[in-house]
Design a protein around this motif. Structure first.
Motif, PDB file in Angstrom:
ATOM      1  N   VAL A 117       0.846  -1.181   0.000  1.00  0.00           N
ATOM      2  CA  VAL A 117       0.000   0.000   0.000  1.00  0.00           C
ATOM      3  C   VAL A 117       0.888   1.239   0.000  1.00  0.00           C
ATOM      4  O   VAL A 117       1.982   1.222   0.536  1.00  0.00           O
ATOM      5  N   ARG A 138      -3.804  11.572   4.031  1.00  0.00           N
ATOM      6  CA  ARG A 138      -4.017  10.179   3.626  1.00  0.00           C
ATOM      7  C   ARG A 138      -5.324   9.634   4.180  1.00  0.00           C
ATOM      8  O   ARG A 138      -5.786   8.567   3.797  1.00  0.00           O
ATOM      9  N   PHE A 139      -5.913  10.390   5.124  1.00  0.00           N
ATOM     10  CA  PHE A 139      -7.178   9.956   5.721  1.00  0.00           C
ATOM     11  C   PHE A 139      -8.239  11.006   5.421  1.00  0.00           C
ATOM     12  O   PHE A 139      -8.042  12.184   5.717  1.00  0.00           O
ATOM     13  N   LYS A 161      -8.849   5.238  -1.579  1.00  0.00           N
ATOM     14  CA  LYS A 161      -7.478   4.772  -1.290  1.00  0.00           C
ATOM     15  C   LYS A 161      -7.256   3.344  -1.760  1.00  0.00           C
ATOM     16  O   LYS A 161      -8.087   2.486  -1.488  1.00  0.00           O
TER      17      LYS A 161
ATOM     18  N   TYR B 137      -1.193   1.586   6.611  1.00  0.00           N
ATOM     19  CA  TYR B 137      -1.447   3.035   6.558  1.00  0.00           C
ATOM     20  C   TYR B 137      -1.126   3.709   7.896  1.00  0.00           C
ATOM     21  O   TYR B 137      -0.702   4.857   7.934  1.00  0.00           O
ATOM     22  N   HIS B 138      -1.354   3.003   8.998  1.00  0.00           N
ATOM     23  CA  HIS B 138      -1.067   3.582  10.324  1.00  0.00           C
ATOM     24  C   HIS B 138       0.448   3.764  10.501  1.00  0.00           C
ATOM     25  O   HIS B 138       0.903   4.793  10.989  1.00  0.00           O
ATOM     26  N   ASP B 140       2.602   4.095   8.170  1.00  0.00           N
ATOM     27  CA  ASP B 140       3.005   5.150   7.260  1.00  0.00           C
ATOM     28  C   ASP B 140       2.728   6.534   7.866  1.00  0.00           C
ATOM     29  O   ASP B 140       3.556   7.446   7.797  1.00  0.00           O
ATOM     30  N   HIS B 141       1.577   6.664   8.488  1.00  0.00           N
ATOM     31  CA  HIS B 141       1.174   7.950   9.082  1.00  0.00           C
ATOM     32  C   HIS B 141       2.119   8.332  10.229  1.00  0.00           C
ATOM     33  O   HIS B 141       2.628   9.459  10.281  1.00  0.00           O
TER      34      HIS B 141
END
Lengths: 163, 251
Positions: A117, A138-139, A161, B137-138, B140-141
């Protein structure tokens, strides 16, 4: 006399019309989250849906909507099961779904091809078509979207996404 | 369906409670983060964790076989019945602390869920299959923020390092060994087996952020046995008060 196959397809067709509560321009079939609609000899319908994200808050609304539509069409017993495997991916969104998303103003996800991802590919602005865009967060407004802005037309937009 | 196995429900409860309590702490940030986009980001991360927790709690309830559902387990257990680690249960009212903790916890969950993809427990594989992608994603954040703050101004760097120092004593508890029989049966993922991978991933980010890996003595932990920090009682009370004040409330 209606054959079992036709009846099954009829139930599927009804279920397939259920819109996504958060992005109502696409149906649950477009999103690829409708997994199965099975009807047994008694005419009882068993629907399987899968969430996009683990915490997707739309699942209860989708289950209610499925119940309502199928019951209204005469199916007496409808049960909706949430399944997790195989895990949903944005690759499950149909071509029609991708086109509807883009027309609605949500940039479609790039194919994940099972890869990691977060690959930084150019995202086209769904408003003006410019590839000169940047991610602002990104969110986004729902779990499945990120927030972008177009450097050409200056408009903000959502993107589905890749997952 | 997996056969009942001693300690199986308790193991799943540990995974569920880590995710649940982390989600509850994450929710605190809504309206308090440095910028609106960050409110949204932390809310979404908390929502992912909550979704994982719900599926895991429901599974733990079925394994117990006492008829308790996800809500019973979330709202009607007392403090000592929770199995979460101390890392996730303490307040995180400093943004640096929140990012330091998220970096460690997300890197841990990434390895945990990757390992559970091959669990003999099909429900765990199902949850892990979804969660492993969300957690990417977490990670990455947290990675972006830790680098931005660490390799930022003198002030942000000092505060990010202080936040890491504050979290680090609680890191080791994540790798508390689980029942070898559960690992042997292919149900549980052995945290001691992926400890190095987690710490290595975190260290890479810290290096990029010009921060140093703290050298501190680990705290004793005990969360998996129901022994919690003083702060935990308050967050449990906050999480449960609506359900307990208005049993059966719906909206």
């Amino acid at each position: 006399m209606v054959s079992t196959q036709t009846r099954r397809s009829a139930a599927w067709a009804l279920a397939a019309e259920v819109p996504d509560p958060e992005i109502p321009v696409v149906t649950i079939e477009d999103l690829g989250i409708l997994r199965d609609v099975a009807e047994d000899d008694r005419g009882w319908v068993h629907v399987q849906v899968t969430p996009t994200y683990s915490g997707c808050p739309a699942m209860d609304a989708i289950a209610d909507d499925l119940q309502e539509r199928l019951t209204a069409a005469g199916y007496q017993h409808v049960d909706v099961e949430f399944v997790l495997s195989p895990a949903w991916t944005t690759d499950d969104i149909s071509q029609a779904g991708l086109a509807k998303l883009e027309a609605y103003g949500v940039a479609p996800p790039s194919p994940t091809r099972g890869g990691p991802v977060g690959l930084a590919l150019s995202v086209r602005c769904p408003q003006c078509g410019s590839p000169d865009t940047r991610e602002t967060s990104r969110f986004g407004s729902t779990a499945c979207k990120s927030l972008w802005v177009c450097r050409s037309c200056q408009e903000p937009f959502d993107r589905f996404k890749p997952l | 369906m997996t056969e009942p196995f001693p300690g199986h429900a308790d193991y799943v409860l540990g995974l569920a409670d880590d995710a649940l309590v982390s989600a509850q702490r994450m929710g605190w940030w809504i309206s308090r983060a440095p910028e609106l986009e960050e409110d949204v980001a932390l809310a979404n991360i908390g929502l992912d964790q909550l979704g994982q927790a719900r599926a895991l709690l429901a599974h733990a309830g079925r394994l117990e076989g006492d008829g308790r559902g996800e809500d019973d387990l979330a709202y009607w257990r007392d403090e000592r019945e929770f199995r979460c680690v101390h890392l996730v249960e303490r307040p995180q009212a400093d943004f640096g602390v929140a990012m330091a903790r998220l970096l460690v916890f997300a890197c841990y969950q990434a390895e945990l869920y990757a390992a559970l993809l091959s669990s003999a427990d099909e429900t765990l594989t199902g949850v892990a299959g979804k969660a492993v992608k969300e957690v990417a994603y977490h990670v990455d954040h947290a990675h972006h923020w830790v680098v931005r703050l660490g390799d930022g101004t003198d002030e942000s760097r000092a505060r990010m390092q202080a936040a890491l120092d504050a979290e680090w004593p609680y890191v080791e508890e994540l790798f508390t060994p689980v029942d070898p029989a559960l690992v042997g049966a292919g149900i549980a993922a052995d945290p001691t087996a992926f400890r190095a991978a987690v710490l290595e991933r975190v260290a890479e980010v810290l290096d990029e952020a010009t921060l140093s890996v703290p050298e501190v003595t680990p705290r004793l932990g005990g969360g998996r046995r129901g022994l919690h920090t003083e702060d935990f009682g308050y967050v449990v009370a906050e999480m449960q008060h609506l359900a307990r004040s208005h049993p059966g409330a719906r909206w």
